[in-house]
Write a protein that holds these residues in place. Structure first.
Motif, mmCIF file in Angstrom:
data_model
loop_
_atom_site.group_PDB
_atom_site.id
_atom_site.type_symbol
_atom_site.label_atom_id
_atom_site.label_comp_id
_atom_site.label_asym_id
_atom_site.label_seq_id
_atom_site.Cartn_x
_atom_site.Cartn_y
_atom_site.Cartn_z
ATOM 1 N N LYS A 250 -27.006 23.709 -16.401
ATOM 2 C CA LYS A 250 -25.591 23.452 -16.156
ATOM 3 C C LYS A 250 -25.374 22.979 -14.721
ATOM 4 O O LYS A 250 -24.645 22.009 -14.479
ATOM 5 C CB LYS A 250 -24.797 24.728 -16.425
ATOM 6 N N ILE A 527 -31.815 22.995 -25.015
ATOM 7 C CA ILE A 527 -30.600 23.528 -24.407
ATOM 8 C C ILE A 527 -31.012 24.725 -23.560
ATOM 9 O O ILE A 527 -31.983 25.421 -23.867
ATOM 10 C CB ILE A 527 -29.535 23.938 -25.452
ATOM 11 N N ASP A 531 -25.777 26.544 -20.625
ATOM 12 C CA ASP A 531 -25.154 25.334 -21.168
ATOM 13 C C ASP A 531 -23.940 25.726 -22.018
ATOM 14 O O ASP A 531 -23.959 26.734 -22.720
ATOM 15 C CB ASP A 531 -26.135 24.548 -22.035
ATOM 16 N N THR A 548 -25.428 18.756 -21.680
ATOM 17 C CA THR A 548 -26.656 19.239 -21.062
ATOM 18 C C THR A 548 -27.068 18.307 -19.939
ATOM 19 O O THR A 548 -26.488 17.238 -19.731
ATOM 20 C CB THR A 548 -27.803 19.327 -22.079
#
Length: 644
Positions: A250, A527, A531, A548
């Motif tokens: 993130k 992922i 996220d 992402t």
């Protein structure tokens, strides 16, 4: 009492015979199975070790499990007591044990026992070249480490000291200097431009640390520094290998967005026009996570790039460095070539890493010592540039940072009450002692539901990017996971608002507009922990859309194993993110989770509008309660002595 609402009683672990003296501490909830069994393994190597050594070994093992690099034997009871309460899901405990009544050894007894045992090495200085040996414990002064934490701390300290004292001998050329002064003028609005100073420091040194609050221009500085570095390499007919990384996917995605926006702004009538070749080079830079940069090999703690196989990058820039744990920083510096430049960027006043240590804050602390090797390598940017000049969020953050509780209350007090929470106020304080609970709930609903409804509307027609964008406009942030002030309660409440018209007795697990938070790395689906996504409907059914570091990803909900609803999230999980509107739900003033860094981190997630929900006592308690991570890194960096 409903069994689901009864306080959960912790299960007491079985105490191995080798450390049966720790039974009282185990009964008090101090030690869990991991520390007890690991301590038993350690003390079996020295059958003559006293009971005080058994306790010390368990505490050294306990410390990194609670964010500390070591245990300070002079304050062990206080450190453990604070952590015991903070570890509960709602920041409170029933039947809190009296730790003072436990038979803690005297300091002199402890130190003498550790000096005698064969499982502990007593050191007087930081190791410049630390190695793992047969001593599982290391005692430095009154700080007791496991050998692994000691080696990691020495590794980071030694590397940063070497980089700070290893100047780049090539002075910037006249052309490079001219470009730097054009992109980041030395004087800005009649004041010295610290952005210029930070970039110049990075050009002249192997170590540069650029810190500051949100909106102070850290990314702006990095983008222009990169342009100057690429220009210098092009002038010298050299290839510049640059790595951009952050602790989480993130944060890496946010870094990429911010740098892309800064690059897109080059040449907007401000004299920052660049050669097309340099703009093209900047445009292809893609931030990644530190884990991906180092190359995970099977386990999260082993990497392809290390001392024997270093990274080939000339410049490595780490964003959100406050979130980097000590072990990860150690693996990073081990993988850097001595001639590489390391640039750390972040906000040291935010919450520390959820793992071990407080590396960035320790570096900033060490910089204050004139004799420190890193002195002069930290520049704090302090001019708000992201928020509008009249935005109250920046000054509020400064008041929290300098611990001025009276000023914080005054700044929050402008517009107290729900009347402004659904109006035009940029900062609103909803005093839960002065306002009825139903009015508090109504005020928060008026703030969060409109953007969430817009996100749900986009999700229902399959517009994933729009749904994610609308969802990013608002977030409720909590300190706790459980309890009336926690994430779980607020997620249920907001979900009930969003599904008020649903005929179903129970909401389905997945529905268009349900926001998602990934809670564990999933390499198979690409992922990462942290996220965020949202469920959308398209022609094939429901899909989970995620923003992402690799861009937009659409997955079938059945492929998701580790996701939570994310109308609300913990303040820790919000690090590295920004939202247009933030609602902060403060815990009570006596919560063990309340703290200055927690409040600062929460309010600085907002880019436009902030609503703080709680009591004045909670605000004052937060401002007046600084966090404490026990480490020796600041001292190691500040010490002028060279290890022998």
């Amino acid at each position: 009492m409903n069994p689901t609402t009864m306080p959960r009683q912790p299960r007491r672990p079985r105490v191995p015979d080798a450390v049966e003296s720790l039974a009282e501490w185990a009964a008090a909830g101090v030690f869990g199975t991991a520390e007890l069994h690991a301590a038993a393994v350690l003390v079996r190597a020295d059958p003559a070790a006293s009971e005080s050594v058994h306790l010390a070994a368990a505490l050294a093992l306990w410390a990194p499990l609670h964010g500390h690099a070591c245990i300070d034997l002079t304050a062990a009871s206080d450190i453990v007591g604070t952590a015991l309460v903070a570890d509960t899901d709602d920041g409170s405990m029933t039947d809190e044990p009296d730790l003072v009544a436990l038979p803690w050894p005297g300091l002199s007894e402890w130190l003498s026992a550790l000096a005698r045992t064969t499982i502990c090495r007593v050191v007087t200085e930081i190791d410049d070249e630390p190695v793992l040996d047969h001593h599982p414990l290391v005692l430095h002064g009154t700080l007791l480490y496991t050998q692994r934490q000691w080696v990691d701390e020495c590794t980071v300290a030694a590397d940063l000291r070497r980089r700070a004292t290893s100047a780049i001998t090539d002075t910037p050329s006249a052309a490079t200097t001219a470009l730097l002064e054009r992109l980041l003028p030395p004087i800005d609005d009649g004041r010295p431009n610290l952005q210029h100073d930070a970039a110049l420091m990075a050009l002249r040194s192997r170590l540069a640390v650029i810190v500051g609050g949100p909106g102070t221009g850290k990314t702006h500085t990095i983008a222009r520094l990169l342009a100057v570095l690429l220009h210098r390499a092009r002038t010298d007919a050299a290839t510049l290998r640059v790595a951009l990384a952050a602790p989480t996917g993130k944060a890496a995605a946010r870094m990429g967005e911010a740098i892309a926006a800064a690059v897109a702004g080059f040449g907007d009538g401000d004299g920052s026009a660049l050669e097309p070749e340099i703009v093209a080079q900047l445009a292809v830079l893609r931030p990644t996570t530190i884990h991906r940069l180092l190359g995970v090999r099977g386990q999260r703690t082993r990497f392809v790039n290390n001392t024997d196989h270093p990274l080939d990058h000339d410049v490595v820039i780490i964003d959100e460095a406050s979130m980097v744990a000590l072990p990860m920083m150690a693996r990073l510096v081990e993988a850097l070539r001595p001639e590489s430049t390391l640039i750390l960027v972040g906000d040291p006043d935010q919450l520390e890493s959820i793992e071990v240590g407080s590396v960035l804050a320790d570096i900033v602390t060490a910089d204050r010592s004139a004799s420190s090797a890193v002195s002069g390598h930290v520049i704090r940017l302090d001019r708000p540039r992201r928020h509008a000049a009249d935005s109250p969020i920046g000054p509020l953050a400064d008041a929290i940072r300098i611990a001025d509780a009276g000023d914080v209350l005054r700044r929050l007090g402008h517009g107290a009450g729900p009347g402004t929470a659904d109006g035009a106020g940029l900062v609103t304080f909803i005093d839960t002692e002065a306002i009825a609970a139903d009015r508090v709930e109504a005020a928060i609903r008026n703030v969060v539901v409109p953007p969430l409804e817009a996100a749900a509307a986009a999700a229902k027609v399959g517009h994933a990017a729009d749904a994610l964008g609308q969802f990013a406009d608002v977030r409720v942030l909590c300190a706790h996971r459980r309890g009336p002030y926690g994430v779980e309660s607020w997620n249920r409440l907001i979900e009930s608002w969003m599904l008020a018209d649903s005929p179903a007795a129970r909401p389905p697990r997945y529905y268009p507009g349900r926001p998602l938070l990934v809670t564990r790395n999933d390499q198979r689906q690409r992922i990462a922990n942290g996220d965020t996504g949202i469920i959308v409907a398209d022609s094939t059914g429901l899909r989970a859309a995620f923003a992402t570091v690799d861009g937009l990803r659409l997955l079938a909900p059945a492929q998701l194993d580790t996701v939570d609803t994310a109308f609300a999230m913990t303040i820790h999980k919000s690090q590295g993110s920004e939202y247009a509107t933030v609602v902060v739900v403060l815990p009570p003033a006596d919560s063990a989770l309340i703290g200055r860094e927690l409040l600062y981190t929460a309010i600085t997630r907002s880019t436009r509008r902030l609503v703080v929900v709680g009591t004045k006592a909670a605000v004052v308690a937060a401002v007046n309660t600084p966090g404490r991570r026990v480490t020796g890194l600041a001292e190691a960096l500040a010490s002028p002595r060279r290890p022998t």
